[in-house]
Design a protein around this motif. Structure first.
Motif, short mmCIF file in Angstrom:
data_model
loop_
_atom_site.label_atom_id
_atom_site.label_comp_id
_atom_site.label_asym_id
_atom_site.label_seq_id
_atom_site.Cartn_x
_atom_site.Cartn_y
_atom_site.Cartn_z
N ASN A 43 0.81 -1.22 0.00
CA ASN A 43 0.00 0.00 0.00
C ASN A 43 0.85 1.27 0.00
O ASN A 43 0.41 2.32 -0.46
CB ASN A 43 -0.93 0.05 1.22
N PHE A 44 2.08 1.16 0.51
CA PHE A 44 2.94 2.35 0.60
C PHE A 44 3.22 2.95 -0.78
O PHE A 44 3.57 4.12 -0.89
CB PHE A 44 4.26 2.01 1.30
N ILE A 45 3.05 2.18 -1.84
CA ILE A 45 3.26 2.70 -3.20
C ILE A 45 2.35 3.91 -3.43
O ILE A 45 2.71 4.84 -4.14
CB ILE A 45 3.03 1.59 -4.25
N GLY A 46 1.19 3.90 -2.77
CA GLY A 46 0.27 5.03 -2.89
C GLY A 46 0.85 6.31 -2.31
O GLY A 46 0.49 7.40 -2.74
N ASP A 47 1.76 6.18 -1.33
CA ASP A 47 2.34 7.36 -0.69
C ASP A 47 3.06 8.26 -1.69
O ASP A 47 3.11 9.47 -1.52
CB ASP A 47 3.33 6.95 0.42
N PHE A 48 3.62 7.64 -2.75
CA PHE A 48 4.37 8.44 -3.72
C PHE A 48 3.46 9.26 -4.64
O PHE A 48 3.91 10.11 -5.37
CB PHE A 48 5.26 7.53 -4.58
N MET A 49 2.17 8.94 -4.60
CA MET A 49 1.28 9.68 -5.51
C MET A 49 0.16 10.37 -4.74
O MET A 49 -0.88 10.67 -5.30
CB MET A 49 0.74 8.78 -6.61
N GLY A 50 0.37 10.57 -3.46
CA GLY A 50 -0.63 11.32 -2.70
C GLY A 50 -1.77 10.47 -2.20
O GLY A 50 -2.89 10.95 -2.06
N GLY A 51 -1.51 9.21 -1.93
CA GLY A 51 -2.55 8.37 -1.34
C GLY A 51 -3.10 7.34 -2.30
O GLY A 51 -2.88 7.39 -3.51
N LYS A 53 -6.14 6.73 -3.12
CA LYS A 53 -7.21 7.16 -4.02
C LYS A 53 -6.60 7.70 -5.31
O LYS A 53 -7.07 7.38 -6.40
CB LYS A 53 -8.06 8.25 -3.35
N SER A 54 -5.53 8.48 -5.18
CA SER A 54 -4.84 8.96 -6.38
C SER A 54 -4.24 7.80 -7.14
O SER A 54 -4.23 7.79 -8.37
CB SER A 54 -3.74 9.94 -6.01
N LEU A 55 -3.73 6.82 -6.40
CA LEU A 55 -3.16 5.64 -7.03
C LEU A 55 -4.21 4.96 -7.91
O LEU A 55 -3.93 4.53 -9.02
CB LEU A 55 -2.63 4.68 -5.97
N LYS A 56 -5.43 4.91 -7.41
CA LYS A 56 -6.52 4.33 -8.21
C LYS A 56 -6.73 5.11 -9.50
O LYS A 56 -6.86 4.51 -10.56
CB LYS A 56 -7.82 4.33 -7.39
N TYR A 57 -6.70 6.44 -9.39
CA TYR A 57 -6.89 7.26 -10.60
C TYR A 57 -5.74 7.06 -11.58
O TYR A 57 -5.95 6.96 -12.78
CB TYR A 57 -7.03 8.74 -10.23
N VAL A 58 -4.50 7.01 -11.04
CA VAL A 58 -3.35 6.78 -11.91
C VAL A 58 -3.53 5.45 -12.64
O VAL A 58 -3.33 5.36 -13.86
CB VAL A 58 -2.03 6.78 -11.09
N HIS A 59 -3.95 4.43 -11.90
CA HIS A 59 -4.15 3.11 -12.50
C HIS A 59 -5.20 3.18 -13.61
O HIS A 59 -5.00 2.65 -14.70
CB HIS A 59 -4.57 2.12 -11.42
N ASN A 60 -6.31 3.84 -13.33
CA ASN A 60 -7.39 3.89 -14.31
C ASN A 60 -6.99 4.68 -15.56
O ASN A 60 -7.30 4.28 -16.69
CB ASN A 60 -8.64 4.51 -13.69
N ILE A 61 -6.27 5.80 -15.35
CA ILE A 61 -5.87 6.61 -16.50
C ILE A 61 -4.81 5.87 -17.33
O ILE A 61 -4.88 5.84 -18.55
CB ILE A 61 -5.37 8.00 -16.03
N MET A 62 -3.86 5.23 -16.64
CA MET A 62 -2.85 4.45 -17.36
C MET A 62 -3.50 3.31 -18.15
O MET A 62 -3.04 2.95 -19.21
CB MET A 62 -1.82 3.87 -16.37
N GLY A 63 -4.57 2.78 -17.60
CA GLY A 63 -5.31 1.72 -18.31
C GLY A 63 -5.81 2.22 -19.65
O GLY A 63 -5.74 1.50 -20.65
N LEU A 64 -6.27 3.46 -19.67
CA LEU A 64 -6.77 4.03 -20.92
C LEU A 64 -5.63 4.23 -21.91
O LEU A 64 -5.75 3.94 -23.10
CB LEU A 64 -7.51 5.35 -20.67
N ILE A 65 -4.49 4.73 -21.41
CA ILE A 65 -3.32 4.94 -22.29
C ILE A 65 -2.82 3.59 -22.82
O ILE A 65 -2.52 3.44 -24.01
CB ILE A 65 -2.20 5.69 -21.53
#
Ligand code: HEM
Lengths: 226, 266
Positions: A43-51, A53-65
């Motif tokens: 879960n600490f991987i989320g710390d690098f992107m502001g939590g 919840k942001s990690l979820k958004y990064v994942h979803n956006i990267m999925g589109l790319i």
């Protein structure tokens, strides 16, 4: 080791390299963010992107790319890496391309060897699977029966299982396992010795068709490639 | 604190819905405007802002008499909770009471739990991008209070007590009621911490999960494929390293006439 020298052969064009790295970087970020959601200990991987919840958004956006670059990956490489050239490819598979035990004469193959074709097909197949299951997991449409929705999760995990394992094989074989390969995806030029060893049939075909592009001028014939 | 159980006895329930109101009040959830669809059951299903509802149902017995039966639906607080297994962030967790808590601050709204729960309890809220469900009033439990719904119940249909004691109360009630009476919950998902004494056979109740289990899909995903993917990748990394040491890289062909020096493996 990475500079372009006279006599080198053109293996990939800029578009191919751009698509490859868009696919690869989005895929790696998907791996990392996905792992951050897979195990609580990561879960600490989320710390690098502001939590998380942001990690979820990064994942979803990267999925589109990733999905977007998948369209180009499949359309530009399908002909070269998506179809097996039988029986030549079968001969190569039988000796595992000389990768696992000593083989006196590895059967000659074209631009992509059957191992690379399998990787390409795994990426294309799992890529589409990841995109489809991921979208359904994200939107959970009403019309989808719950028991089907539930199975999207293990299918997404299965896709990860396959891609993640292949990923390490790919990195190894694309770098230190086959010295001289990596530059094919950096500046696009490979040494003649590499081409002769790795893809002799491809080299011969280009010579025959006059599509061989050699660095330092004298192109055999100036017919457009592809 | 010991493991606790909330027991619902439908034979004692008058469907006054005091519990439903108390739940709204304690959790400070506004009601949404609903439309009359011909039943007192309102809202018709659990919602992101409605953690429990009372089901109203007409059933005909063998003699053709119509009977009204009720059921309180809310989180079952499973001992083996698929939602906790599926939750990526630890927003859903087991407590020492045996209940399943939910920390909305940690919820990322991924909806894994929505798909995982065999009772289809957690509900997603678009506006906050989070999931909500009954947490058995954990804030009250931590202050030695009973859950709000139990506190509000005027008939004794809801009881709160230590696990063993409640299971005994339930068994005694089943004996007392006789007929088709049975318990629901203790035999599923390693035991639920919200359980029922039902007067009728389980399939009679509308929308009641029959023989609920942690879904096989959740087990295949979380307990099998997730750890296996790390194992496989680890095997590949070790295998590649050994391949490099034992078999060695495939070096370019140096005999080619145009070939320059081969780039050796690092
Ligand atoms: C740091 C990571 C990576 C490196 C160093 C790398 C390197 C390479 C190289 C050198 C090639 C050309 C091989 C040749 O022409 O013989 C290649 C091709 C390719 N790469 Fe990557 N790559 C990476 C990540 C990825 C990822 C994450 C994906 C997909 C998810 C990917 C998908 C492909 C595909 C589909 C090809 C086409 C040929 C084949 O099937 O091998 N690559 N890569």
């Amino acid at each position: 080791m990475m500079e372009v020298k006279e006599g080198m052969i053109k293996a990939t064009d800029a578009f191919e390299r751009l698509v490859h790295w868009t696919l690869a970087i989005s895929c790696i970020i998907l791996f990392i963010t996905g792992l951050g959601m897979m195990f609580h200990s990561l879960n600490f991987i989320g710390d690098f992107m502001g939590g998380l919840k942001s990690l979820k958004y990064v994942h979803n956006i990267m999925g589109l790319i990733f999905g977007f670059s998948m369209i180009f990956t499949i359309s530009m490489w399908w002909k070269e890496a998506g179809v097996f050239d039988l029986p030549a490819d079968w001969q190569w598979i039988k000796v595992a391309g000389g990768y696992l035990w000593h083989v006196d004469k590895v059967p000659e193959i074209g631009k992509y060897n059957p191992g690379q074709k399998m990787f390409f097909l795994a990426v294309a197949g799992c890529g589409i699977l990841m995109l489809a299951t991921g979208l359904l997991m994200m939107f959970q449409p009403e019309f989808l029966p719950m028991w089907i929705l539930r199975w999207m999760y293990p299918l997404h995990a299965l896709g990860f299982f396959t891609l993640f394992a292949f990923f390490f094989v790919h990195i190894y074989l694309g770098t230190i396992g086959n010295p001289g390969s990596f530059q094919a995806m950096v500046h696009g030029w490979v040494s003649p010795g590499w081409a002769k060893k790795q893809h002799p049939k491809w080299l011969k075909e280009m010579e025959e068709h006059g599509t061989l592009k050699i660095y330092g001028g004298e192109k055999k014939k100036d017919t457009p490639s592809h | 604190m010991a493991e606790m159980i909330k027991l619902y006895d439908d034979a004692k329930c008058t469907a006054c819905r005091g519990c439903q109101l108390a739940c709204k009040q304690w959790n400070e959830k506004k009601a949404k405007q609903t439309t009359n669809y011909g039943s007192y059951q309102n809202p018709p299903t659990l919602q992101s802002n409605t953690y429990m509802i009372i089901h109203f149902q007409d059933v005909k017995d063998t003699k053709g008499n119509v009977k009204w039966i009720f059921r309180k639906e809310s989180c079952m607080h499973c001992a083996d909770a698929a939602c906790v297994t599926a939750c990526p962030t630890g927003a859903l967790y087991h407590t020492e009471f045996g209940t399943v808590g939910l920390n909305p601050d940690r919820c990322i709204g991924c909806k894994n739990c929505v798909a995982a729960c065999p009772f289809e309890v957690p509900k997603y809220e678009q506006e906050t991008d989070r999931v909500y469900k009954c947490d058995m009033c954990e804030s009250r439990l931590r202050n030695n209070l009973t859950p709000a719904c139990v506190k509000a119940c005027p008939t004794g249909a809801l009881k709160w007590g230590e696990k063993d004691a409640m299971i005994k109360v339930a068994a005694d009630r089943v004996k007392e009621l006789g007929g088709d009476a049975n318990t629901y919950g203790d035999q599923y998902v390693s035991g639920t911490h919200f359980m029922y004494v039902l007067q009728e056979k389980q399939p009679v109740y509308a929308a009641l999960a029959q023989n609920p289990k942690v879904p096989l899909a959740v087990v295949a995903w979380k307990n099998l494929l997730n750890p296996l993917s790390l194992l496989a990748a680890g095997g590949i990394v070790v295998g590649s390293f050994l391949h490099y040491l034992i078999h060695g890289p495939k070096l370019p062909d140096e005999t080619g006439e145009t070939t320059k020096k081969a780039e050796g493996g690092e």
